[in-house]
Design an enzyme around this catalytic site. Structure first.
Site, PDB file in Angstrom:
ATOM      1  N   GLY A   1       0.842  -1.212   0.000  1.00 16.79           N
ATOM      2  CA  GLY A   1       0.000   0.000   0.000  1.00 16.79           C
ATOM      3  C   GLY A   1       0.868   1.249   0.000  1.00 16.79           C
ATOM      4  O   GLY A   1       1.888   1.290   0.675  1.00 16.79           O
TER       5      GLY A   1
ATOM      6  N   ILE B   1       1.363   3.111   6.917  1.00 18.29           N
ATOM      7  CA  ILE B   1       0.547   3.990   7.751  1.00 18.29           C
ATOM      8  C   ILE B   1       0.123   3.258   9.024  1.00 18.29           C
ATOM      9  O   ILE B   1      -0.263   3.869  10.006  1.00 18.29           O
ATOM     10  CB  ILE B   1      -0.707   4.520   7.018  1.00 18.29           C
ATOM     11  CG1 ILE B   1      -1.679   3.395   6.652  1.00 18.29           C
ATOM     12  CG2 ILE B   1      -0.332   5.356   5.814  1.00 18.29           C
ATOM     13  CD1 ILE B   1      -3.084   3.896   6.296  1.00 18.29           C
ATOM     14  N   ASP B   2       0.172   1.898   9.015  1.00 15.73           N
ATOM     15  CA  ASP B   2      -0.381   1.109  10.122  1.00 15.73           C
ATOM     16  C   ASP B   2       0.513   1.074  11.381  1.00 15.73           C
ATOM     17  O   ASP B   2       0.041   0.728  12.458  1.00 15.73           O
ATOM     18  CB  ASP B   2      -0.625  -0.340   9.670  1.00 15.73           C
ATOM     19  CG  ASP B   2      -1.555  -0.418   8.472  1.00 15.73           C
ATOM     20  OD1 ASP B   2      -2.431   0.449   8.342  1.00 15.73           O
ATOM     21  OD2 ASP B   2      -1.396  -1.350   7.663  1.00 15.73           O
TER      22      ASP B   2
ATOM     23  N   MET C   1      -8.228   3.088   9.310  1.00  8.01           N
ATOM     24  CA  MET C   1      -7.450   1.910   8.888  1.00  8.01           C
ATOM     25  C   MET C   1      -6.521   1.434   9.999  1.00  8.01           C
ATOM     26  O   MET C   1      -6.627   1.876  11.141  1.00  8.01           O
ATOM     27  CB  MET C   1      -6.651   2.251   7.632  1.00  8.01           C
ATOM     28  CG  MET C   1      -7.500   2.291   6.372  1.00  8.01           C
ATOM     29  SD  MET C   1      -6.458   2.579   4.922  1.00  8.01           S
ATOM     30  CE  MET C   1      -7.594   2.099   3.629  1.00  8.01           C
ATOM     31  N   GLY C   2      -5.611   0.538   9.664  1.00  9.58           N
ATOM     32  CA  GLY C   2      -4.636   0.044  10.648  1.00  9.58           C
ATOM     33  C   GLY C   2      -4.430  -1.458  10.604  1.00  9.58           C
ATOM     34  O   GLY C   2      -3.667  -1.998  11.394  1.00  9.58           O
ATOM     35  N   ARG C   3      -5.179  -2.141   9.712  1.00 10.53           N
ATOM     36  CA  ARG C   3      -5.136  -3.610   9.651  1.00 10.53           C
ATOM     37  C   ARG C   3      -5.346  -4.205  11.045  1.00 10.53           C
ATOM     38  O   ARG C   3      -6.262  -3.810  11.729  1.00 10.53           O
ATOM     39  CB  ARG C   3      -3.815  -4.082   9.038  1.00 10.53           C
ATOM     40  CG  ARG C   3      -3.796  -3.914   7.533  1.00 10.53           C
ATOM     41  CD  ARG C   3      -3.148  -5.085   6.879  1.00 10.53           C
ATOM     42  NE  ARG C   3      -1.804  -5.283   7.389  1.00 10.53           N
ATOM     43  CZ  ARG C   3      -1.057  -6.330   7.119  1.00 10.53           C
ATOM     44  NH1 ARG C   3      -1.526  -7.284   6.330  1.00 10.53           N
ATOM     45  NH2 ARG C   3       0.141  -6.441   7.611  1.00 10.53           N
TER      46      ARG C   3
ATOM     47  N   VAL D   1      -8.337   8.079   2.138  1.00  8.10           N
ATOM     48  CA  VAL D   1      -7.884   9.453   2.422  1.00  8.10           C
ATOM     49  C   VAL D   1      -6.656   9.408   3.345  1.00  8.10           C
ATOM     50  O   VAL D   1      -5.735  10.217   3.239  1.00  8.10           O
ATOM     51  CB  VAL D   1      -9.035  10.242   3.097  1.00  8.10           C
ATOM     52  CG1 VAL D   1      -8.549  11.503   3.756  1.00  8.10           C
ATOM     53  CG2 VAL D   1     -10.118  10.555   2.070  1.00  8.10           C
ATOM     54  N   GLN D   2      -6.647   8.394   4.226  1.00  4.35           N
ATOM     55  CA  GLN D   2      -5.553   8.276   5.198  1.00  4.35           C
ATOM     56  C   GLN D   2      -4.209   7.948   4.545  1.00  4.35           C
ATOM     57  O   GLN D   2      -3.156   8.102   5.148  1.00  4.35           O
ATOM     58  CB  GLN D   2      -5.873   7.167   6.223  1.00  4.35           C
ATOM     59  CG  GLN D   2      -7.075   7.496   7.074  1.00  4.35           C
ATOM     60  CD  GLN D   2      -7.691   6.253   7.696  1.00  4.35           C
ATOM     61  OE1 GLN D   2      -7.337   5.881   8.811  1.00  4.35           O
ATOM     62  NE2 GLN D   2      -8.609   5.613   7.006  1.00  4.35           N
ATOM     63  N   ARG D   3      -4.245   7.452   3.325  1.00  2.56           N
ATOM     64  CA  ARG D   3      -2.992   7.077   2.670  1.00  2.56           C
ATOM     65  C   ARG D   3      -2.453   8.183   1.762  1.00  2.56           C
ATOM     66  O   ARG D   3      -1.340   8.077   1.249  1.00  2.56           O
ATOM     67  CB  ARG D   3      -3.207   5.808   1.834  1.00  2.56           C
ATOM     68  CG  ARG D   3      -3.468   4.591   2.665  1.00  2.56           C
ATOM     69  CD  ARG D   3      -2.625   3.405   2.249  1.00  2.56           C
ATOM     70  NE  ARG D   3      -2.774   3.029   0.879  1.00  2.56           N
ATOM     71  CZ  ARG D   3      -3.342   1.886   0.461  1.00  2.56           C
ATOM     72  NH1 ARG D   3      -3.832   1.048   1.344  1.00  2.56           N
ATOM     73  NH2 ARG D   3      -3.392   1.595  -0.809  1.00  2.56           N
TER      74      ARG D   3
HETATM   75  O1  F6P Z   1      -1.536  -1.484   5.134  1.00  2.00           O
HETATM   76  C1  F6P Z   1      -2.052  -0.255   4.758  1.00  2.00           C
HETATM   77  C2  F6P Z   1      -3.526  -0.358   4.520  1.00  2.00           C
HETATM   78  O2  F6P Z   1      -3.989   0.907   4.133  1.00  2.00           O
HETATM   79  C3  F6P Z   1      -4.350  -0.917   5.683  1.00  2.00           C
HETATM   80  O3  F6P Z   1      -4.532   0.027   6.693  1.00  2.00           O
HETATM   81  C4  F6P Z   1      -5.594  -1.368   4.959  1.00  2.00           C
HETATM   82  O4  F6P Z   1      -6.250  -2.388   5.657  1.00  2.00           O
HETATM   83  C5  F6P Z   1      -5.036  -1.886   3.670  1.00  2.00           C
HETATM   84  O5  F6P Z   1      -3.801  -1.253   3.460  1.00  2.00           O
HETATM   85  C6  F6P Z   1      -5.893  -1.661   2.440  1.00  2.00           C
HETATM   86  O6  F6P Z   1      -5.279  -2.321   1.382  1.00  2.00           O
HETATM   87  P1  F6P Z   1      -5.619  -2.159  -0.165  1.00  2.00           P
HETATM   88  O7  F6P Z   1      -4.890  -0.954  -0.674  1.00  2.00           O
HETATM   89  O8  F6P Z   1      -5.061  -3.396  -0.782  1.00  2.00           O
HETATM   90  O9  F6P Z   1      -7.096  -2.039  -0.281  1.00  2.00           O
END
Ligand code: F6P
Length: 349
Positions: A15, A132-133, A175-177, A280-282
């Site tokens: 990601g 970001i996690d 987010m945060g897995r 948005v968080q990314r």
């Molecule tokens: O690991 C970063 C992250 O943004 C997590 O917080 C989220 O669960 C995941 O990636 C989403 O992944 P993708 O971009 O594959 O939908």
């Protein structure tokens, strides 16, 4: 006699997150100080090595990228071991481009693959932690996390004012897995009234009790930050099988905020809305903290290549950039620190 060149590849995998361009720039700028070195950008993570998709990087190509979100190299979640023949394809790209080493910038999945490529196939790799996690072990922080937390804080501030005006409960999913770092930091910074994280399954009865108490004490609105993998306690599970598998079991998390908001409104009769902050968080420009950290990591990574420190990763410990074995970084997930959770909990009343 012609000098042999040091050819270093760099890839960004998994990601995206703010600060990736800052690392790429730092690696290239550090290489400029070595008269006989070149940097090649590998496009789209491991896919670029599998498909032989590379580009030359020089001082000019990294000018102006420091404040930009995303990655000029592109990224993917391709795992180099999922298709038969990938390792051979990687090796032939490696040889065709005369690579001496590759700097892999990634989170847990990308760096695990990097560790395996180094350990099992002897590839000369060094790692840089991004996510970001903040769930990568061995580093106090990766870059990307601070920007994401600031984005969450800003959103919580904005949602605070609308929740207050309408006397509503606002459930904000982040987010945060499998870890609660973004929820805890973003929630504490934004003054959330409850923060729900994967490390502590929550009880709907307790959540509603806090909301009712706040209401009876004159706070006609409340803010709840919920991590995407937070789960109801088994004794008070309100999710049916189909919903549960939709939220948690498709590799892509998301939806607990919506379900929780429904339950809160049903139980307390307080008007409740939800907002999922999602991707948005990314995005966006990295904070000063992330720009500096990513730059320090990039310089360190290039120097690890010069030292031949294969299988190691740049890491932050007590505000010093050091290197640690990739093995250590990917051994286990870094869950939310209990001390941080205890601080958050003080405000759940
Ligand atoms: O690991 C970063 C992250 O943004 C997590 O917080 C989220 O669960 C995941 O990636 C989403 O992944 P993708 O971009 O594959 O939908």
């Amino acid at each position: 006699m012609a000098e042999t060149k040091l050819r270093v590849g760099i890839m960004t995998g998994g990601g995206d997150c703010p600060g990736l361009n800052a690392v790429i720039r730092a690696v290239v700028r550090r290489s400029v100080l070595e008269p006989h070195s070149e940097v090649l950008g590998i496009k789209n993570g491991w896919r670029g090595l599998i498909e032989g998709d590379l580009m030359e990087l020089n001082r000019l190509s990294v000018t102006g990228i420091l404040p930009r979100g995303g990655t000029i190299l592109g990224t993917s979640r391709v795992n180099p071991k999922s298709e038969a023949g990938d390792v051979e394809r990687i090796r032939s790209t490696w040889e065709a481009n005369g690579l001496d080493a590759v700097i892999v910038v990634g989170g847990e999945g990308t760096l695990r693959a990097a560790r395996d490529m180094w350990r099992e196939h002897g590839m000369r790799i060094v790692g840089v932690p991004k996510t970001i996690d903040n769930d990568l072990d061995g580093t106090d922080f990766p870059f990307g996390f601070d920007t994401a937390v600031n984005t969450v804080m800003d959103a919580v501030d904005r949602l605070h004012s609308t929740a207050e005006s309408h006397h509503r409960v606002m459930v904000i999913e982040v987010m945060g897995r499998h870890s609660g770092w973004i929820a805890a930091y973003g929630g504490i910074a934004g003054g959330a009234d409850m923060i729900l994280v994967p490390e502590h399954p929550f009880r709907l009865s307790r959540v509603c009790e806090v909301l009712r108490r706040r209401e009876s004490q004159g706070s006609a609105f409340s803010i709840i930050v919920v991590a995407e993998d937070a789960r109801p306690h088994a004794e008070e599970d309100f999710l049916d099988e189909a919903t549960r598998s939709q939220i948690y079991q498709h590799g892509r998390l998301g939806g607990i905020g919506f379900q929780l908001a429904l339950q809160i409104e049903k139980t307390t009769r307080i008007e409740t809305r939800h907002a999922n902050l999602g991707y948005v968080q990314r995005g966006g420009s990295p904070t000063a903290f992330d720009r500096v950290l990513a730059t320090r990591f990039g310089v360190k990574a290039f120097e690890l290549v010069l030292e031949g420190a294969w299988g190691r990763m740049a890491a932050l410990r007590c505000n010093k950039v050091i290197s640690i074995p990739l093995d250590e970084a990917v051994q286990k997930i870094k869950y939310l620190d209990e001390e941080i959770y205890r601080v958050a909990e003080v405000f759940f009343c």
